[in-house]
Design a protein around this motif. Structure first.
Motif, PDB file in Angstrom:
ATOM      1  N   LEU A 130       0.841  -1.330  -0.022  1.00 32.78           N
ATOM      2  CA  LEU A 130       0.001   0.141   0.101  1.00 32.78           C
ATOM      3  C   LEU A 130       0.783   1.311   0.061  1.00 32.78           C
ATOM      4  O   LEU A 130       1.826   1.392   0.595  1.00 32.78           O
ATOM      5  N   GLY A 131       0.638   2.011  -0.937  1.00 31.17           N
ATOM      6  CA  GLY A 131       1.401   3.279  -0.892  1.00 31.17           C
ATOM      7  C   GLY A 131       2.639   3.347  -1.532  1.00 31.17           C
ATOM      8  O   GLY A 131       3.660   3.994  -1.393  1.00 31.17           O
ATOM      9  N   SER A 132       2.713   2.286  -2.382  1.00 36.76           N
ATOM     10  CA  SER A 132       4.207   2.015  -2.939  1.00 36.76           C
ATOM     11  C   SER A 132       4.462   2.943  -4.357  1.00 36.76           C
ATOM     12  O   SER A 132       5.662   2.920  -4.604  1.00 36.76           O
ATOM     13  N   GLY A 133       3.369   3.567  -4.499  1.00 38.46           N
ATOM     14  CA  GLY A 133       3.539   4.577  -5.725  1.00 38.46           C
ATOM     15  C   GLY A 133       3.942   5.917  -5.365  1.00 38.46           C
ATOM     16  O   GLY A 133       4.760   6.107  -4.395  1.00 38.46           O
TER      17      GLY A 133
ATOM     18  N   ASP B 135       3.904   9.395   3.275  1.00 33.27           N
ATOM     19  CA  ASP B 135       3.243   8.140   3.704  1.00 33.27           C
ATOM     20  C   ASP B 135       2.089   8.304   4.733  1.00 33.27           C
ATOM     21  O   ASP B 135       1.229   7.367   4.765  1.00 33.27           O
ATOM     22  N   ALA B 136       2.135   9.207   5.548  1.00 33.60           N
ATOM     23  CA  ALA B 136       0.996   9.261   6.559  1.00 33.60           C
ATOM     24  C   ALA B 136      -0.105   9.423   6.007  1.00 33.60           C
ATOM     25  O   ALA B 136      -1.393   8.985   6.094  1.00 33.60           O
ATOM     26  N   VAL B 137      -0.275  10.091   4.615  1.00 29.84           N
ATOM     27  CA  VAL B 137      -1.514  10.248   3.788  1.00 29.84           C
ATOM     28  C   VAL B 137      -1.908   8.873   3.602  1.00 29.84           C
ATOM     29  O   VAL B 137      -3.157   8.711   3.708  1.00 29.84           O
ATOM     30  N   ALA B 138      -1.139   8.127   2.872  1.00 25.93           N
ATOM     31  CA  ALA B 138      -1.727   6.833   2.495  1.00 25.93           C
ATOM     32  C   ALA B 138      -2.053   6.173   3.540  1.00 25.93           C
ATOM     33  O   ALA B 138      -3.247   5.473   3.666  1.00 25.93           O
ATOM     34  N   TRP B 139      -1.432   5.987   4.560  1.00 28.26           N
ATOM     35  CA  TRP B 139      -1.490   5.380   5.842  1.00 28.26           C
ATOM     36  C   TRP B 139      -3.058   5.612   6.464  1.00 28.26           C
ATOM     37  O   TRP B 139      -3.925   4.925   7.055  1.00 28.26           O
ATOM     38  N   GLY B 140      -3.289   6.988   6.605  1.00 29.13           N
ATOM     39  CA  GLY B 140      -4.359   7.646   7.334  1.00 29.13           C
ATOM     40  C   GLY B 140      -5.651   7.419   6.628  1.00 29.13           C
ATOM     41  O   GLY B 140      -6.475   7.013   7.329  1.00 29.13           O
ATOM     42  N   TYR B 141      -5.308   7.407   5.285  1.00 34.85           N
ATOM     43  CA  TYR B 141      -6.705   7.216   4.473  1.00 34.85           C
ATOM     44  C   TYR B 141      -7.085   5.846   4.482  1.00 34.85           C
ATOM     45  O   TYR B 141      -8.214   5.274   4.555  1.00 34.85           O
ATOM     46  N   ALA B 142      -6.053   4.676   4.472  1.00 37.15           N
ATOM     47  CA  ALA B 142      -6.274   3.224   4.506  1.00 37.15           C
ATOM     48  C   ALA B 142      -6.677   3.155   5.833  1.00 37.15           C
ATOM     49  O   ALA B 142      -7.810   2.286   5.865  1.00 37.15           O
TER      50      ALA B 142
END
Lengths: 420, 1002, 195, 98
Positions: free
Chosen positions: A69-72, A186-193
């Motif tokens: 997740l978030g690897s792009g 990264d926090a944006v991806a993790w937070g939305y996830a």
């Protein structure tokens, strides 16, 4: 249900040796079918899932991510957030995003560390200064903050900047957007996830889409490395991989080229620069992370690539421009570089639309500006998927605008993606 | 007791004393010392503070992978932060300071962070600091308040703002074989390739070639390995097909075997030689590459493993054998493999007492027992270190019986007094460059290491061969054999010369026990610089951050200045254990450039301080000598004004424009793009390129032309002169000259290869002077010979050839200013001569020189367009140039220019504006129908160019306004909130002045 | 005859410079040919153009991309498919070629003023040039007489090797002074003499 | 990245300008087929794999080249003049890649 994050929960957990923290999102197996499948577990895909659940009550949603997740690009950008565009369609959309950023940490109960430390575009000739004034005034006429700065003001803000007349391209002024800033990518991806997961969305990593299920023209699902999955609606939010994924759907050509963009970070330094700053006589932008690394980049390499690796000419170019502005950094060292794959569109502006096939929805064309768009992109895409029509904010970002001559060309470069 | 210098041994020259300072204190060392070895020799144990907890740290390593001992090197005002002390060669006058501490290295206030250890766990930032949802601190304010303090606490060294006076250079190199690493494998490879006659480059990041031969204590061909290495290097040095690059870090492996390397040319000198760079950046295009980059030793993860005095085993061996420094008097070793036993022997030989070898393995081999006996060290087999003792220096350690099958600790803890603890957790091959080149590392369970894929494997764009420890072959015997084979293969050779050098070395099993962590009470560090502990890794696991990239990003493991060179594999191992999966299933890190941090100066190289070349017109020096203020236009410099004393810019340009319209003015137009378009199909080609017709143009005449892009929008404009039937001289705008050239070349090469047309840039061939005004013709008549310049001979858009002051010139009568005007072209080398002749001739007529500002003023008065209006978004119609769109032929853009969006009625169109409040206007101001200063909105367009018009006596502007032409004669307002300029304007035609052109037609 | 102004003038300092304690290893000068022309053949007409070059200059071009030669007075080399640069100490080359190269063969473009020819010679010439251009200057890869088109950032250059350690570099006149300064700067390390 | 120009030999990518998808066909100049024009101007193949591209050796001989290049690995599979008629000027032998 997962616990809320707060200073209190941190303390309580610390007292228990941090043994009770739960995964930030589940790792479910894919179901046989969903209401909506979103291809792409990057910032935009995750945000779309989050807003589908939150704003439209559509929770039977799967986000399919080929890798982790978030690897792009959400984890490969230089983290700047701004809405300082020239053309109204872009300004309105990115300003909507900016307003969402301003409340995002609360919205997600996840600190995305959005810090409004400003974004300053340096002008190096009177003509360029007028050009920036045109853009700043355009922003102001749409209610977006912008101000002009003199060299003396700029020097006070960024003491390390060379504003001397002897510079090859002296600084004659700048356009500042104070509400712009940076966030922890990264926090944006993790937070939305985490937020989407808490609302019932299935986030499925290591699940590569290998094809589309079709009923005639209509897209009815996808085939994946983890089996077939059906859905009423299939949304594509894969940025640099747009060409690849659309090819799987039989769409051979698109107004998109995938290019590699390199970014760089220096070793950690004590506070050196407080804002995002850009160079006007080339292509260079820089900010400093909370950890202290200077994060910076420039132009794309300028050729189609999916390799997530670039070559030396851009490295040299970016560093040369960096030292033209900050000659004190010659002895600072570049620590890490990386490459992201950018979906460069033919006018430099994005596409958020229904189609191009029945049952399909498309979100792409972010060039190298997709990170700052994340909240609004997800919000508008969710709207478009839920209501089968665009919101006013993304209505101009159609796929047919190129053919119709309704391009949104902020840089005025025409159908030449490497120049946007 | 403490570390000390030994009486003999090492590469240092004890006869040469070098003086330097560290944190203000004076020290001495010897030639050949690094800052680390010199300080260690003086008993220094404390070198730095960690990033997060500010824990005191000593030396962990002796090389490039050092995470702890980072210093700032000062050269006057110029600072070089974050340099590992292990990589700084001392020289007289070296000034180094420690960093990330306040007030001092020994007493650091931020060490209080350690108390918050459990709260400051991995990822804690994400869970807090969000602040209240309402009130004055809502939104981003609370976070930004906290961040202010976080930023100040974070960061390592400080960057300076003083400009570095040093010189940086780039070097482009080509070779058949690049050998990276000069240990026994690399030396053998270089020699073998050189023997084949190949062009060889050999690079090593250390100042001395030899790698492990410099400290292994082994014997090669009967001589000490270091001597063998020196002899081999001497042989290579003598060959003219070999280039040796010491102090050179190969840091990047790019496509098609392009490698980037940084040579530290003069960092180790007190003063660089004259013209000598500090750093040289080598861009090396190698036909093939031998990677002989060795391996990094790994730490073991156990409580207290970060205390100053705890060091990697091989580092101690290096300090002893290479620098003649003992890192302690009473030394203990803690290992999971055999290599530490050699270290024990080496340190014993160097004079230390080895008090214990703690080996996690239950039964060390007989050979190891023999080595331990030689070192007079007691072996604690099946034991592990569970704690270290001491403050800012080690005083002892605790061990306990350890079962490596299940990781359990049993029995009573036992204390051992020691001032130095050496650890060895096995070795990780330095596969970074191969990984950058796209190779996917493979986990080798026996070596407990990621190894590069098979050396024979070919990569699409990279061709490398591995040798030595890089491939997991840790013995020198193997390294020598593999090195030679690699060198031969890289050079395309097949011959197998006689015997390989023979090696005498202590025995040892290259495979370690699969033990990475000892789980006991206390903080066990995985990433030393970033303070990532084993518990942090487990927390990441609990929260689902389990893939290798999530682990890195969530905990910051491996993101410090050492980029995880020692911490990467232990971190993966701990995550793998938590997941219950084998290590390779957690993932492998893909390494990216650079292998080690690279100075930004070296990357900018020759462009540091000189970003872009200056482009000068032939008359440049004349302009400077005659009071011009120069304006930077792209790469060119052009006169902006020729100001008189005390004049403002506006006064100057108004004077210049007025004088031109009153009598005559001359301006340098040499920067205009000029392209020779030649060949039988030249006219037909121009018909396709321009919107209007050129095939009908007579020889000796010029015509104004407009080009569109393929998408139908305006691209560029200019006049093109027909000099002969098949010979045209095209002019372009200054800014677009290069773009137009590429545009023409593209169409000729790709689209219309059948056209016989050549295009050549002749911008620099011609000097151009535009002379205009009511008296321009008289001035020309006074100085031009060989032709008349009267109206019959030289009508509007006519071209004549003649001479001025003995120099051939070409004169075209055309006008940008709106005056009767001529462009005079001469060979660039005669530009100043002709310019001066024209000025001399113009003196009686009041000729003045004018610059870009006056040029701009006169073009605004005339309503001509430039790049501000042809901005890539406007059409010919928007600019009222639709009269130039030929209907008789297709041209580039003709098929696309009528799409719905390009003919919409609300498009921005070119208009003129007159300020009704008689105040200056601003470029970039917007236009609104209704003014609302408090809340600007409703923009209908913007100003593209403005000036005070001396001809009209008004402040005027050109603007792009929605539905512009229909608004002629109406009122609107400028709205410029950025500069607080609001006021009424009248919208008029863009042709302000002399709209019927009577002046230029004369 | 009006003398041509050199674009290098204010930066052209005759004498020895840089680190020449151990001898001068670079000699820099401006060759200042009287004529520089560019010749370009239509596809299929290259042989006729090569013949015309021989007629006008007496120089017999070797076949092959980038081939060229110099007799000390006149120099010629290929720099692009079907395209050649010819330089002559004397003026008037363009006129001579205008007669020899008929429109059926190709075109002649006079660049006598537009290009500046800088000569770098000496044992360190390859070393100094390698600081600017990403091409292989080693003799086997770049034989005497041969020409190369390349660029250093914004500065286009055509380079002809006119001796084992001598190169003539043709740059756009407007960039010549900037390039010259950079060349002098890069030569300081090894010591240079301006002649 | 090195591109082996058929005239100049292997040169660094810094000397080249990318001109995009080489599969596009320009309609007949007089054509009013808007679909074809639109496809030519705006639509691109964007494959993850071998791609047929146009590059200009702008920092060298300035010829336009047809380059087949893999967009996943950057491997260059072939390079040829786009305007292929220069037979009498012998091509420089491509660097042996083995």
């Amino acid at each position: 249900m997962m616990a809320e994050y707060s200073a209190f929960s941190l303390l309580a957990n610390a007292l228990k040796g941090n043994k009770d923290w739960k995964p930030a999102w589940r790792k479910p197996d894919p179901k046989a079918s969903y209401d909506v499948i979103i291809i792409g577990g990057g910032g935009h895909g995750l945000a779309t899932a989050y807003y589908l659940a939150k704003e439209h009550g559509i929770t039977n949603v799967a986000v399919l991510e080929k890798g982790w997740l978030g690897s792009g690009n959400v984890g490969r950008n230089t983290t700047a957030v701004r809405s300082n565009y020239l053309l109204p369609a872009n300004t309105r959309f990115y300003e909507h995003s900016m307003k969402m950023w301003e409340n995002l940490s609360h919205e997600l109960n996840y600190n995305v560390m959005f810090s409004q430390r400003g974004c300053l575009n340096l002008a190096h000739t009177p003509a360029q200064f007028d050009d920036y004034a045109r853009r700043g005034n355009a922003m102001r006429h749409l209610g977006v903050d912008a101000e002009l700065m003199t060299p003396a003001q700029i020097k006070r803000l960024i003491p390390a900047l060379d504003i001397s007349d002897s510079a090859r391209f002296p600084v004659v002024g700048g356009l500042m957007q104070r509400r712009a800033g940076t966030a922890r990518h990264d926090a944006v991806a993790w937070g939305y996830a985490r937020g989407a997961d808490r609302r019932g969305v299935d986030i499925i990593e290591n699940c590569e889409v290998t094809g589309f299920l079709r009923d005639g023209d209509r897209v009815t699902g996808v085939t994946t490395s983890r089996g077939d999955i059906r859905a009423r609606k299939v949304a594509v939010a894969v940025a640099g991989s747009t060409g690849r994924v659309m090819q799987l759907a039989g769409v051979e050509t698109m107004p998109i080229e995938s290019h590699v963009l390199q970014a760089f970070v220096t070793e950690s330094l004590k506070p050196f620069i407080d804002t995002v700053v850009t160079f006007g006589m080339g292509h260079f932008y820089m900010s400093q992370s909370d950890k202290g690394g200077l994060i910076y980049g420039g132009d794309i390499d300028g050729y189609n690539s999916y390799a997530q690796r670039g070559n030396l000419p851009i490295v040299d170019e970016v560093m040369s421009e960096m030292l033209a502005l900050f000659p004190g950094l010659a002895r600072v060292r570049m620590l890490r570089s990386w490459g992201g794959v950018c979906d460069m569109s033919m006018d430099g502006s994005p596409i958020i639309t229904t189609g191009p096939l029945p049952g399909m929805y498309l979100n792409c064309g972010w060039c190298y500006g997709g990170f700052k768009a994340t909240p609004a992109s997800g919000w508008c895409f969710a709207w478009t998927i839920a209501k089968d029509q665009p919101h006013d904010f993304n209505a101009p970002f159609t796929l047919d605008r190129f053919h119709r001559g309704l391009v949104i060309d902020d840089k005025g470069q025409g159908a030449n993606p490497r120049l946007h | 007791m403490s570390p000390r210098r030994t009486d003999t041994g090492g590469r240092i020259d004890r006869l040469k004393t070098i003086r330097f300072t560290f944190d203000g204190a004076a020290y001495t060392g010897h030639a050949g010392d690094t800052l680390a070895s010199a300080l260690l020799a003086k008993g220094v144990t404390l070198y730095g503070r960690s990033f997060k907890y500010h824990r005191p740290r000593g030396l962990l390593t002796a090389g490039v992978e050092e995470p702890n001992a980072l210093v700032t090197v000062l050269k006057g005002e110029v600072r070089e932060p974050n340099i590992p002390a292990t990589m700084v060669e001392i020289h007289d006058g070296l000034v180094a300071i420690s960093q990330n501490r306040f007030p001092s290295l020994a007493w650091d206030i931020n060490a209080v962070n350690q108390l918050g250890g459990k709260i400051l766990s991995a990822g804690f930032y994400y869970k807090t600091f969000m602040g209240p949802v309402i009130g004055p601190l809502k939104g981003t304010r609370f976070w930004m308040f906290c961040e202010h303090f976080i930023r100040r606490a974070a960061g390592l060294g400080s960057a300076g703002s003083a400009k570095d006076p040093a010189r940086y250079e780039r070097m482009n190199a080509f070779c058949d074989v690049l050998v990276v690493g000069s240990g026994p494998a690399g030396l053998m490879a270089a020699k073998a390739a050189a023997d084949q006659g190949a062009r060889v480059m050999l690079a090593d990041l250390e100042p001395r070639f030899g790698g492990s031969a410099n400290w292994s204590g082994e014997t090669i061909d009967g001589a000490p390995a270091a001597d063998w290495a020196r002899r081999t290097v001497a042989q290579l040095e003598a060959r003219d097909n070999v280039r040796l690059l010491p102090r050179t870090t190969v840091w990047g492996y790019y496509d098609n075997n392009t490698l980037a390397a940084l040579e530290r040319v003069s960092d180790h000198k007190e003063q660089p030689g004259k013209g000598e760079p500090r750093h040289r950046y080598w861009a090396i295009r190698a036909r093939s590459v031998v990677l002989a980059t060795g391996a990094f030793e790994r730490p073991l993860v156990f409580p207290g493993n970060d205390r100053p005095g705890v060091m990697l085993a091989h580092a101690a061996e290096r300090y002893a054998n290479e620098f003649g420094v003992l890192p302690g008097e009473r030394i203990a070793l803690f290992t999971n493999n055999d290599s530490a036993y050699r270290t024990a022997v080496a340190l014993k030989k160097a004079g230390a007492s080895v008090v214990a070898i703690v080996d996690v393995r239950p039964e060390p081999s007989a050979e190891m027992r023999k080595l331990a006996a030689e070192a007079e060290a007691e072996i604690f087999a099946g034991h592990a270190v569970i704690a270290t003792e001491g403050g800012k220096a080690l005083s002892g350690l605790k061990l306990q019986r350890f079962d490596m099958a299940n990781g359990s600790l049993t029995g009573d803890a036992r204390s051992i007094h020691a001032d130095c603890l050496l650890m060895s957790g096995g070795w990780s091959p330095t596969i970074h460059l191969a990984s950058q080149a796209g190779a996917k590392a493979e986990w080798n369970a026996a070596r407990q290491a990621f190894l590069p894929p098979k050396p024979t494997q070919q990569w699409p764009t990279q061709h490398w061969i591995g040798a030595g420890a890089f491939t997991g072959s840790f013995s020198t015997t193997e390294a020598i054999a593999e090195g030679r084979a690699a060198g031969l293969a890289a050079a395309g050779g097949t011959s197998t010369p006689a015997a390989l050098p023979t090696v005498e070395a202590v025995p040892g099993d290259p495979d370690p026990a699969p033990v990475f962590e000892i789980r006991a009470k206390g903080k066990s560090f995985v990433d030393f610089q970033h303070d990532v502990t084993a518990e942090d890794v487990r927390l990441a696991h609990r929260e689902g951050f389990v893939s290798v990239e999530h682990l890195k990003r969530y905990t910051t493991l491996g993101m410090a200045t050492d980029q995880g060179k020692s911490s990467n594999v232990p971190g993966l191992a701990i995550m793998a254990e938590a997941l219950g999966k084998p290590i390779p299933e957690v993932g492998t890190t893909r390494f990216r450039p650079p292998f080690a941090p690279v100075s930004i100066g070296s990357l900018a190289a020759e462009r540091f301080g000189d970003l872009k070349p200056e482009r000068l017109t032939p008359m440049h020096d004349w302009h400077l000598a005659n009071g011009a203020t120069m304006y930077s236009a792209g790469l060119w410099y052009r006169p902006m004004i020729y100001g008189h004393a005390g004049e403002t810019v506006e006064q100057a340009y108004v004077r210049e424009a007025k004088a031109t319209r009153d009598s005559a003015g001359i301006v340098d137009v040499s920067t205009l793009g000029k392209i020779a378009v030649q060949g039988p199909d030249a006219a037909a080609f121009l018909d396709r390129v321009y919107t209007n017709m050129f095939s009908t143009l007579a020889v000796g005449k010029a015509r104004y032309g407009l080009m569109l892009r393929e998408d139908g929008l305006a691209f560029d404009d200019g006049t093109t002169w027909r000099l002969g039937e098949q010979d045209f001289l095209m002019t372009t705008t200054t800014a677009n000259a290069g773009k137009v050239m590429q545009h023409l070349e593209y169409f000729l090469d790709v689209i219309w290869p059948e056209l016989k047309v050549h295009v050549t840039s002749v911008t620099d061939e011609w000097a151009g002077a535009a002379i205009g005004g009511p008296k321009a013709r008289q001035i020309l008549a006074a100085c031009v010979t060989g032709t008349s310049v009267d109206n019959a001979t030289l009508p509007f858009m006519g071209i004549v050839r003649g001479e001025i002051s003995g120099v051939p010139v070409m004169i075209c009568r055309l006008s940008f200013s709106g005056e009767m005007a001529f462009e005079v072209y001469s060979g660039a080398g005669h530009g100043t001569h002709v310019w001066e002749a024209l000025i001399e001739a113009g003196k009686p007529f009041g000729l003045i020189t004018y610059g870009l500002e006056a040029l701009g003023t006169m073009r605004i008065e005339k309503g001509h367009v430039t790049g501000a209006e042809i901005d890539g978004r406007t059409t010919a119609r928007d600019l009222h140039l639709d009269w130039m769109l030929s209907k008789k032929k297709p041209f580039i853009g003709s098929a696309m220019m009528d799409r719905e969006g390009l003919i919409a009625s609300d498009r921005l169109e070119l208009v003129g504006l007159i300020a009704l409040d008689n105040r200056p206007l601003n470029g970039g101001a917007h236009i609104v129908e209704q003014l609302d200063e408090a809340n600007p909105h409703g923009s209908i367009g913007h100003i593209t160019a403005c000036c005070y018009s001396p001809a009209l006596g008004k402040h005027i502007a050109l603007a792009l306004v929605k539905g512009g032409k229909a608004r002629h004669g109406t009122r609107a307002n400028v709205s410029d909130p950025l500069r607080n300029r609001f006021g009424p304007v009248e919208i008029v035609s863009n042709h302000f002045f002399d709209p019927d052109g009577s002046r230029m037609h004369g | 005859m009006v003398e041509r102004q050199s674009p290098l003038e204010p930066e052209f300092h005759i004498g020895s410079h840089g680190n020449f304690e151990h001898g001068v290893e670079i000699i820099l000068t401006e060759t200042g040919p009287g004529s520089i022309v560019q010749l370009a053949a239509w596809p299929g007409e290259e042989k006729k153009l090569i013949a015309a070059i021989r007629t006008v200059t007496g120089l017999a071009l070797p076949d092959g991309a980038g081939g060229g030669l110099s007799d000390g007075m006149k120099s010629v080399f290929g720099f692009a498919p079907g395209k050649f640069t010819v330089a002559d100490e004397a003026e008037g080359l363009a006129g001579a070629f205008a007669k020899a190269v008929t429109p059926a063969i190709g075109t002649v473009t006079d660049l006598s003023h537009g290009r500046t020819a800088i000569r770098i010679a000496g044992p360190k010439a390859e070393w100094v040039l390698a600081k600017f251009f990403a091409i292989d200057f080693a003799l086997p890869a770049f034989p005497v007489g041969a020409g190369r088109s390349t660029a250093h950032h914004d500065v286009f250059a055509q380079i002809q090797r006119t001796g084992s350690d001598q190169f003539d570099i043709y740059v756009f006149r407007s960039f010549a002074r900037s390039f010259w300064k950079a060349l002098c700067h890069a030569s300081e390390e090894v010591g240079y003499e301006v002649q | 990245m090195l591109i082996t120009c058929p005239y100049c030999g292997p040169r660094d990518v810094v000397e080249f300008t990318y001109q995009g998808d080489g599969n596009r066909e320009r309609p007949d100049p007089a054509s009013q087929n808007f679909e074809a024009w639109n496809a030519y101007v705006y639509d691109r193949l964007n494959p993850a794999g071998d791609h047929n591209e146009i590059w200009q050796h702008s920092g060298g001989c300035r010829a336009h080249l047809r380059v087949v290049r893999n967009t996943l690995t950057h491997e260059i599979l072939s390079v040829a003049f786009i305007r292929g008629a220069h037979t009498s000027t012998a091509r420089r032998k491509a660097e042996d890649k083995s």
